[in-house]
Design a protein around this motif. Structure first.
Motif, PDB file in Angstrom:
ATOM      1  N   LEU A 110      -7.755   5.005  -4.742  1.00 51.77           N
ATOM      2  CA  LEU A 110      -7.512   5.640  -6.037  1.00 51.77           C
ATOM      3  C   LEU A 110      -6.601   6.848  -5.906  1.00 51.77           C
ATOM      4  N   ASP A 111      -5.755   7.043  -6.892  1.00 54.65           N
ATOM      5  CA  ASP A 111      -5.045   8.298  -7.091  1.00 54.65           C
ATOM      6  C   ASP A 111      -5.936   9.200  -7.936  1.00 54.65           C
ATOM      7  N   TRP A 112      -5.608  10.491  -7.988  1.00 53.87           N
ATOM      8  CA  TRP A 112      -6.383  11.382  -8.856  1.00 53.87           C
ATOM      9  C   TRP A 112      -6.378  10.868 -10.286  1.00 53.87           C
ATOM     10  N   TRP A 113      -7.540  10.950 -10.925  1.00 58.49           N
ATOM     11  CA  TRP A 113      -7.794  10.570 -12.307  1.00 58.49           C
ATOM     12  C   TRP A 113      -7.876   9.055 -12.506  1.00 58.49           C
ATOM     13  N   GLN A 114      -7.823   8.294 -11.429  1.00 55.95           N
ATOM     14  CA  GLN A 114      -8.055   6.862 -11.542  1.00 55.95           C
ATOM     15  C   GLN A 114      -9.526   6.550 -11.309  1.00 55.95           C
ATOM     16  N   ASN A 155     -21.635  -6.262   3.763  1.00 57.47           N
ATOM     17  CA  ASN A 155     -20.864  -6.647   2.573  1.00 57.47           C
ATOM     18  C   ASN A 155     -20.908  -5.529   1.539  1.00 57.47           C
ATOM     19  N   VAL A 156     -20.332  -4.381   1.910  1.00 52.59           N
ATOM     20  CA  VAL A 156     -20.369  -3.223   1.021  1.00 52.59           C
ATOM     21  C   VAL A 156     -18.947  -2.807   0.678  1.00 52.59           C
ATOM     22  N   PRO A 157     -18.658  -2.492  -0.583  1.00 54.43           N
ATOM     23  CA  PRO A 157     -17.320  -2.032  -0.961  1.00 54.43           C
ATOM     24  C   PRO A 157     -17.117  -0.557  -0.630  1.00 54.43           C
ATOM     25  N   PHE A 158     -15.845  -0.190  -0.447  1.00 54.42           N
ATOM     26  CA  PHE A 158     -15.446   1.179  -0.148  1.00 54.42           C
ATOM     27  C   PHE A 158     -14.490   1.665  -1.231  1.00 54.42           C
ATOM     28  N   VAL A 159     -14.626   2.929  -1.602  1.00 56.44           N
ATOM     29  CA  VAL A 159     -13.665   3.592  -2.481  1.00 56.44           C
ATOM     30  C   VAL A 159     -13.117   4.803  -1.742  1.00 56.44           C
ATOM     31  N   THR A 160     -11.787   4.905  -1.678  1.00 56.17           N
ATOM     32  CA  THR A 160     -11.132   5.987  -0.955  1.00 56.17           C
ATOM     33  C   THR A 160      -9.935   6.486  -1.764  1.00 56.17           C
ATOM     34  N   PRO A 161      -9.379   7.640  -1.410  1.00 56.15           N
ATOM     35  CA  PRO A 161      -8.084   8.032  -1.963  1.00 56.15           C
ATOM     36  C   PRO A 161      -6.969   7.157  -1.384  1.00 56.15           C
ATOM     37  N   LEU A 162      -5.793   7.267  -1.974  1.00 52.70           N
ATOM     38  CA  LEU A 162      -4.653   6.443  -1.585  1.00 52.70           C
ATOM     39  C   LEU A 162      -4.348   6.574  -0.089  1.00 52.70           C
ATOM     40  N   GLY A 163      -4.104   5.432   0.542  1.00 52.30           N
ATOM     41  CA  GLY A 163      -3.678   5.399   1.935  1.00 52.30           C
ATOM     42  C   GLY A 163      -4.792   5.291   2.940  1.00 52.30           C
ATOM     43  N   VAL A 164      -5.984   5.778   2.612  1.00 50.48           N
ATOM     44  CA  VAL A 164      -7.086   5.769   3.569  1.00 50.48           C
ATOM     45  C   VAL A 164      -7.528   4.345   3.883  1.00 50.48           C
ATOM     46  N   GLY A 165      -7.294   3.436   2.965  1.00 53.19           N
ATOM     47  CA  GLY A 165      -7.669   2.045   3.196  1.00 53.19           C
ATOM     48  C   GLY A 165      -6.985   1.428   4.396  1.00 53.19           C
ATOM     49  N   ALA A 166      -5.829   1.953   4.788  1.00 57.84           N
ATOM     50  CA  ALA A 166      -5.148   1.422   5.971  1.00 57.84           C
ATOM     51  C   ALA A 166      -6.002   1.626   7.222  1.00 57.84           C
ATOM     52  N   HIS A 167      -6.668   2.774   7.323  1.00 57.98           N
ATOM     53  CA  HIS A 167      -7.579   3.001   8.448  1.00 57.98           C
ATOM     54  C   HIS A 167      -8.730   1.996   8.407  1.00 57.98           C
ATOM     55  N   THR A 207      -2.007  10.523   3.983  1.00 64.76           N
ATOM     56  CA  THR A 207      -2.956   9.907   3.053  1.00 64.76           C
ATOM     57  C   THR A 207      -3.436  10.986   2.083  1.00 64.76           C
ATOM     58  N   LEU A 208      -4.018  10.538   0.990  1.00 66.38           N
ATOM     59  CA  LEU A 208      -4.447  11.465  -0.057  1.00 66.38           C
ATOM     60  C   LEU A 208      -5.885  11.923   0.197  1.00 66.38           C
ATOM     61  N   TRP A 209      -6.270  13.020  -0.414  1.00 65.91           N
ATOM     62  CA  TRP A 209      -7.618  13.576  -0.399  1.00 65.91           C
ATOM     63  C   TRP A 209      -8.065  13.688  -1.853  1.00 65.91           C
ATOM     64  N   ALA A 210      -9.357  13.716  -2.089  1.00 62.25           N
ATOM     65  CA  ALA A 210      -9.838  13.744  -3.477  1.00 62.25           C
ATOM     66  C   ALA A 210     -11.285  14.214  -3.528  1.00 62.25           C
ATOM     67  N   ARG A 227       0.841  -1.206   0.000  1.00 63.92           N
ATOM     68  CA  ARG A 227       0.000   0.000   0.000  1.00 63.92           C
ATOM     69  C   ARG A 227       0.873   1.253   0.000  1.00 63.92           C
ATOM     70  N   LEU A 228       1.901   1.269   0.839  1.00 66.85           N
ATOM     71  CA  LEU A 228       2.794   2.409   0.898  1.00 66.85           C
ATOM     72  C   LEU A 228       3.586   2.561  -0.400  1.00 66.85           C
ATOM     73  N   GLU A 229       4.016   1.454  -0.978  1.00 63.99           N
ATOM     74  CA  GLU A 229       4.761   1.522  -2.247  1.00 63.99           C
ATOM     75  C   GLU A 229       3.903   2.147  -3.342  1.00 63.99           C
ATOM     76  N   ARG A 230       2.629   1.799  -3.369  1.00 65.57           N
ATOM     77  CA  ARG A 230       1.745   2.378  -4.373  1.00 65.57           C
ATOM     78  C   ARG A 230       1.574   3.876  -4.142  1.00 65.57           C
ATOM     79  N   MET A 231       1.471   4.286  -2.889  1.00 62.49           N
ATOM     80  CA  MET A 231       1.378   5.703  -2.579  1.00 62.49           C
ATOM     81  C   MET A 231       2.632   6.440  -3.043  1.00 62.49           C
ATOM     82  N   GLN A 232       3.781   5.853  -2.819  1.00 60.93           N
ATOM     83  CA  GLN A 232       5.046   6.483  -3.183  1.00 60.93           C
ATOM     84  C   GLN A 232       5.219   6.616  -4.689  1.00 60.93           C
ATOM     85  N   ASP A 233       4.471   5.829  -5.451  1.00 58.58           N
ATOM     86  CA  ASP A 233       4.513   5.928  -6.915  1.00 58.58           C
ATOM     87  C   ASP A 233       3.647   7.056  -7.458  1.00 58.58           C
ATOM     88  N   SER A 234       2.839   7.660  -6.603  1.00 62.67           N
ATOM     89  CA  SER A 234       1.941   8.719  -7.053  1.00 62.67           C
ATOM     90  C   SER A 234       2.728   9.982  -7.391  1.00 62.67           C
TER      91      SER A 234
END
Length: 370
Positions: free
Chosen positions: A184-188, A158-170, A218-221, A12-19
Motif C-alpha cells: 500500500l501507498d499512504w492513504w490506500q 496461509n496468512v496474508p501480509f500487508v506492507t508499504p510499497l516495495g517491502v513485498g519484494a523482501h 521501500t516505503l514506511w507507513a 512492483r517498481l513501476e507502481r512504486m515510481q507512480d507514488s
C-alpha cells in the motif's frame, strides 16, 4: 546474504515510481520536520556505542512475562484485546480476528546471527505455538520490524501480509507467495477477504533500508486497523508529525493507539518519537487507550532500557492519557485496561555486553540502526 532481502523490479517498481512520495529513485518524507525535533548540536552516538551496550542499557535479569495461551483461548469480552510480545510485535484480537504487527522472533535485530543488537529474552510464546493468525502487518523493512527467520516461518502458513510499497519484494524472496502480499501507498486500503476488516496505510516520518545501498528504496507507513466496532492505530516507526491530525480526521477516534517510545535520541527526533513526543502524537490522534511499543526488547540507542517507561509514567497524567503498560505476554482489553504499574522496577543493572566477533569501528552513525 538472504537476510538483506530483495530490491523491487518490474511492475512492483513501476507502481512504486507512480507514488507521489517517490522522487529521484527513492521514497521521501514530504512533511516538513517540525522545529526543535532534531538537535543538531548534540553529538551522534558512535557505532561502538550501539554495538556494545552496557550498564543500564540492558536489564540485569529477564523481564517478567506471562504465557497468554490460556487467555487467548477465550474471546475478549469487549471484542478488542492486545498482547505485547516484545518491541513492536503485538497480537491484536479484534472482533473475532487476529492481526499480528511487525513480527520479530529472531534473536537479533541484525542481518547477522552473531553480531548486532540482541534481544533481552525470548518472546513469551514460541512462534510454533502461536494460534492461527488472520493477517500480518509490516510497517517497514528495518531489521527490528522485518525479521528474516520469522517471515520464513510465517511463509509456510496461509496468512496474508500487508506492507508499504516495495517491502513485498523482501517477502517474496523469502518464500511468501505474491498472491498473499498486498503493498500500500499512504492513504490506500486493503479489505481482508471474507472478513469485515480493513487496513489503511497512513503517513509516518521515518526511513527504510536493510543494507548500505538501499536507503529509502521501500516505503514506511503507519497502519490503521478498522472493523465496524473498533479502530486501532499502529505507528510503526516515526518522528512527530502533524499529519497525525489528518489521520485522526480520516479514521479516528481510536479505541487503541500503539506508538513507538524507545530507541530515541536528540539527533533522531525527526524519525523517532520517544516517550514525550509519543504523548504529543497521542494528543494529535485524539487520544484513546495508549499501548507503548518499540521498547523493552533491544538496545538500539544509548538511553537506559527502562527510560521510556519511566518517562511515560511521569508525563502521562499531564496529558490525561489512558496508559496501558502490560508485561510481556500480558493480554489487555483497552476498554477496561488495568492502571499502569511499574513492573519493570527492581530488575537491576545490566552487565556490559560481550565484545562482538570482530572489530567495532569507532564511527559516528548517520542515523539509528532501526
Amino acid at each position: 546474504m538472504k537476510t538483506f532481502g530483495q530490491r523491487a523490479t518490474g511492475l512492483r517498481l513501476e507502481r512504486m515510481q507512480d507514488s507521489p512520495l517517490w522522487a529521484d529513485g527513492v521514497f521521501r518524507n514530504i512533511h516538513p520536520v517540525l522545529p526543535g525535533l532534531r538537535d543538531r548540536q548534540a553529538p551522534r552516538p558512535a557505532l561502538r556505542d550501539i554495538l556494545l551496550p552496557g550498564g543500564r542499557r540492558l536489564p540485569g535479569a529477564p523481564l517478567p512475562s506471562m504465557d497468554p495461551l490460556d487467555t487467548w483461548r477465550r474471546a475478549p469480552g469487549s471484542g478488542l484485546r492486545a498482547t505485547w510480545l516484545g518491541h513492536s510485535t503485538v497480537l491484536i484480537e479484534i472482533d473475532g480476528l487476529r492481526v499480528l504487527t511487525d513480527p520479530v522472533w529472531g534473536p537479533r535485530a541484525s542481518p547477522s546471527r552473531f553480531m548486532g543488537p540482541k534481544r533481552f529474552q525470548p518472546v513469551p510464546v514460541r512462534l510454533a505455538a502461536m494460534p492461527p493468525v488472520d493477517l500480518v502487518l509490516v510497517s517497514h523493512d528495518h531489521y527490528d520490524h522485518l525479521d528474516y527467520p520469522t517471515i520464513r516461518a510465517l511463509a509456510k502458513q496461509n496468512v496474508p501480509f500487508v506492507t508499504p510499497l516495495g517491502v513485498g519484494a523482501h517477502l517474496e524472496a523469502w518464500g511468501v507467495p505474491a498472491a498473499r502480499i498486498t503493498e500500500l501507498d499512504w492513504w490506500q486500503s486493503y479489505n481482508l477477504p471474507q472478513a469485515d476488516l480493513t487496513v489503511h496505510a497512513a503517513p509516518s516520518q521515518h526511513f527504510s533500508g536493510r543494507g548500505f545501498k538501499d536507503r529509502n528504496a521501500t516505503l514506511w507507513a503507519s497502519l490503521v486497523i478498522e472493523t465496524p466496532r473498533h479502530r486501532v492505530f499502529f505507528s510503526g516507526d516515526t518522528g512527530l508529525t502533524t499529519e497525525y491530525a489528518a489521520i485522526r480526521e480520516r479514521f479516528g477516534p481510536f479505541d487503541l493507539v500503539m506508538l513507538e517510545v524507545g530507541a530515541f535520541h536528540p539527533t533522531w527526533g525527526d524519525i523517532h518519537l520517544g516517550p514525550a513526543n509519543a504523548l504529543k502524537a497521542l494528543d494529535l490522534l485524539g487520544g484513546g487507550a495508549f499501548l507503548p511499543v518499540h521498547w523493552g526488547t533491544f538496545s538500539l540507542a544509548v538511553h537506559d532500557w527502562d527510560e521510556p517507561a519511566e518517562t511515560l509514567l511521569q508525563l502521562a497524567p499531564g496529558h490525561g492519557a489512558q496508559l496501558l503498560m502490560p508485561r510481556l505476554g500480558e493480554p489487555v482489553e483497552p476498554s477496561h485496561g488495568p492502571r499502569a504499574q511499574p513492573w519493570w522496577r527492581g530488575i537491576g543493572q545490566g552487565a556490559p555486553a560481550p565484545a562482538p566477533a570482530g572489530p567495532v569501528p569507532d564511527a559516528t552513525l548517520p542515523g539509528p540502526l532501526d
